[in-house]
Structures are given as structure tokens and as C-alpha cells.
Design a protein around this motif. Structure first.
Motif: not given
Length: 357
Positions: A86-90
Motif C-alpha cells: 500500500r505504501h509503494i502504491r502511494e
């Protein structure tokens, strides 16, 4: 106008997260996946220290232990991996909203019109990799090109922690030099068939007409014909819906009895259950794929009255299908099992991508 496509692939993702979070694993051969003493355990991811010994994803855990006796085995922590994803997607969304996740650890990005007005896909890939390293203490490899197929192959060229750009003028020569086994989508059996026909590189494939490619390799032949010439017009699909999940294995020695096929299907069911756990999906229809020695393929499906996702339910369905499949006196070289007809839990429907990336 050419598209600007980036393929981001995290390096040994699960293992890297474990080594980041637990210093005692750093620099050591680490295997995330089933324990070698458990039946049907398979490697989900291996650290690069373990890969030096020949350990690979989807390998039986017992084989991995035999190749690397000093390896440390740990169970996967999917909640931790999803949080990192999820952090990478942000980070991705800072540059574009055209993101097509393929799994927890890789995705395509279309940055033809990037949100920051940078204009250079290479520069964006550099910034994304730097952000992942600075914010998450993990490394990612990136491939940059004008289409998805070439970008994905490019991301694998300089792993780990690499960046490869293949521009329009270099695509055809690059594809001509590429070994057929390196083509994304060409499995071991197809690669062996190609090599048996004297087709060892992209240049060899290029000698065949489109009709010859289709005759030898079915519908996939048409795809191979175009991508060897650098043509792939598939768009990045940010809201791609998962319609099925499957796993399969090709065997060095043909399976000739149901007794030989049964434990292999149980192993495949275990792997499929792990993938379902990562995705948060449940399905109703189980399909088993049989590829025979002569390369003919049959599939048999079973629809369940309730949604299933557990290893026990998958094994039961696979056994039922096997018992009724016309495989007597057949030599089976590949088995696969998949699940489809999904239905997400109500509380996940509005944010279904979180379960996939």
C-alpha cells in the motif's frame, strides 16, 4: 506518440521485508514459505543469498533445503507485505493514476502524461526507486520502454536494484537476441518445444510467418509474432478485475497414474490456497488442467455450492475432479489448478484493489 511505460518489480520482496524487519536474517540465506518438514510446502520467495544455491520461487521446500542446508525458513507475514504494498502504491500515485498491479510486488505504470510534469519515464523510475529505498529501506528494479511486454522483460535484466531502458530504436535488436526461455509468457514446455524446433532466440522466431506461429503454438503464436517485432498495444489497466487465480507445474517425468497425480494436485492446492490468502478472494469454481505427453490439453471444472478458499476445500475439489477425469493410460506432463467465479466480501468491494496490491 509512443507510450511511456514503467514496470516496477520489487527485489525478493517477502524475503527482503523479513530481512529488513529482523536484523538476524540479514546477509543469510532466507526462505519464505512452507517448512521443509511439512507436506506440500513450497518456496514463496528466497533471498538472494539463498538463490545463489539454486533456490527459486515455487520450488518444493524439501528441494530448497537439500540445495541450501543452511537456509533459514520462515512463515510468510502477508499483513506486513500488504502494508508495504500500500505504501509503494502511494508512491506510484504521486506520479500517475494509471497503475496496473500484477501482484503484491510488481506493477505497470503509464507515465505518458505524468502528474508532476517531469516528462521523462527514466527520471520517474529513478525517483520511484529512490523513494522506495528511502521510505521503506527496500530495493526495486525497473524496466522502461514503450509497451508493457518490453518493460517487463527490461525490469529483469539488471536485478537486483537495477534500471533498464529499452528505447524504440533498440527494441527489435534486443528482442532478436533474447533467448526464447526469457520471453515473458513462454513456459518451460513451450521453450523446450521451440528449442526442439531449432528456435533458440527471438531472431529464430522472427523467421516464422504469423500462420506458422499459430500452427505451432496456437493463439499464443499470434502474440509471439507481434511482440518479437516489439508490437504490444495492450494499455495499462488501472482497474483490472481478477477473474481467476491458478498455479501449475510441469514434470520432468510424465505422471501415468492417478496415484502419482494425487500428491502433485495436493501440492498445487496448497500453493493456490496461499495465493488466495494473499488476495483475500474466495471462489466457487475449481478447474484442473491436464496437459498430456502429446501436448493436448483438457480441463475439468467443478462448481461448489459455497465460496471456498481453504487448502482443505481446494484439495477435496481437486481430488473429486481427478477421480472423474479421463486420464487412464495417459501420460501427463503438466498439472494445473485454478479457481474462478469470485465474490468479494461486502466490506472489501469498495476497495478491492487493496486485497490485490
Amino acid at each position: 506518440m509512443y507510450r511511456k511505460i514503467i514496470h516496477i518489480d520489487m527485489d525478493a520482496f517477502y524475503a527482503s521485508v523479513e530481512q529488513r524487519d529482523f536484523p538476524q536474517y540479514r546477509g543469510k540465506p532466507l526462505i519464505v514459505g512452507g517448512m521443509p518438514e511439512g507436506r506440500g510446502g513450497v518456496v514463496a520467495t528466497a533471498s538472494y543469498e539463498a538463490r545463489k544455491f539454486g533456490v527459486r520461487s515455487a520450488m518444493p521446500s524439501k528441494t530448497a533445503q537439500r540445495l541450501c542446508p543452511e537456509a533459514i525458513f520462515v512463515f510468510p507475514r502477508f499483513d506486513a507485505y500488504k502494508a508495504v504494498s500500500r505504501h509503494i502504491r502511494e508512491i506510484f500515485h504521486y506520479y500517475t493514476d494509471l497503475i496496473e498491479p500484477l501482484s503484491l510486488d510488481e506493477a505497470y505504470l503509464d507515465v505518458t502524461n505524468d502528474k508532476q510534469g517531469i516528462g521523462s519515464a527514466i527520471e520517474i523510475a529513478k525517483q520511484i526507486r529512490a523513494a522506495i529505498k528511502d521510505e521503506l529501506q527496500l530495493t526495486a528494479s525497473a524496466g522502461v520502454s514503450i509497451n508493457k511486454f518490453v518493460a517487463k522483460i527490461a525490469s529483469d535484466q539488471n536485478k537486483p536494484d537495477g534500471l533498464t531502458f529499452i528505447g524504440p530504436s533498440k527494441i527489435e535488436s534486443f528482442m532478436e537476441e533474447l533467448p526464447v526461455a526469457k520471453f515473458y509468457g513462454v513456459g518451460k514446455v513451450t521453450a523446450a518445444k521451440m528449442q526442439g524446433m531449432g528456435l533458440h532466440t527471438g531472431a529464430d522466431l522472427k523467421k516464422l510467418s504469423e500462420e506458422e506461429m499459430v500452427r505451432h503454438f496456437g493463439k499464443a503464436g499470434r502474440f509471439y509474432y507481434h511482440i518479437i517485432r516489439g508490437v504490444d498495444n495492450r494499455p495499462v489497466q488501472p482497474h483490472r478485475e481478477t477473474k481467476s487465480i491458478s498455479v501449475e507445474d510441469t514434470y520432468q517425468q510424465d505422471l501415468t497414474t492417478r496415484a502419482e497425480m494425487l500428491p502433485e494436485l495436493e501440492t498445487l492446492s496448497s500453493r493456490l490456497a496461499e495465493r488466495l490468502q494473499r488476495s483475500g478472494l474466495k471462489g466457487r469454481t475449481i478447474t484442473v488442467k491436464f496437459k498430456f505427453h502429446d501436448f493436448t490439453i483438457i480441463t475439468r471444472s467443478l462448481s461448489m455450492p459455497e465460496l471456498i478458499h481453504t487448502e482443505a476445500d481446494l484439495k477435496m475439489a481437486a481430488i473429486t475432479i481427478l477421480n472423474n477425469a479421463p486420464v487412464d493410460s495417459k501420460k501427463v506432463r503438466l498439472l494445473g489448478i485454478g479457481i474462478s467465479n469470485f465474490e468479494l466480501p461486502v466490506h472489501k468491494k469498495e476497495d478491492s484493489q487493496l486485497s490485490l496490491f
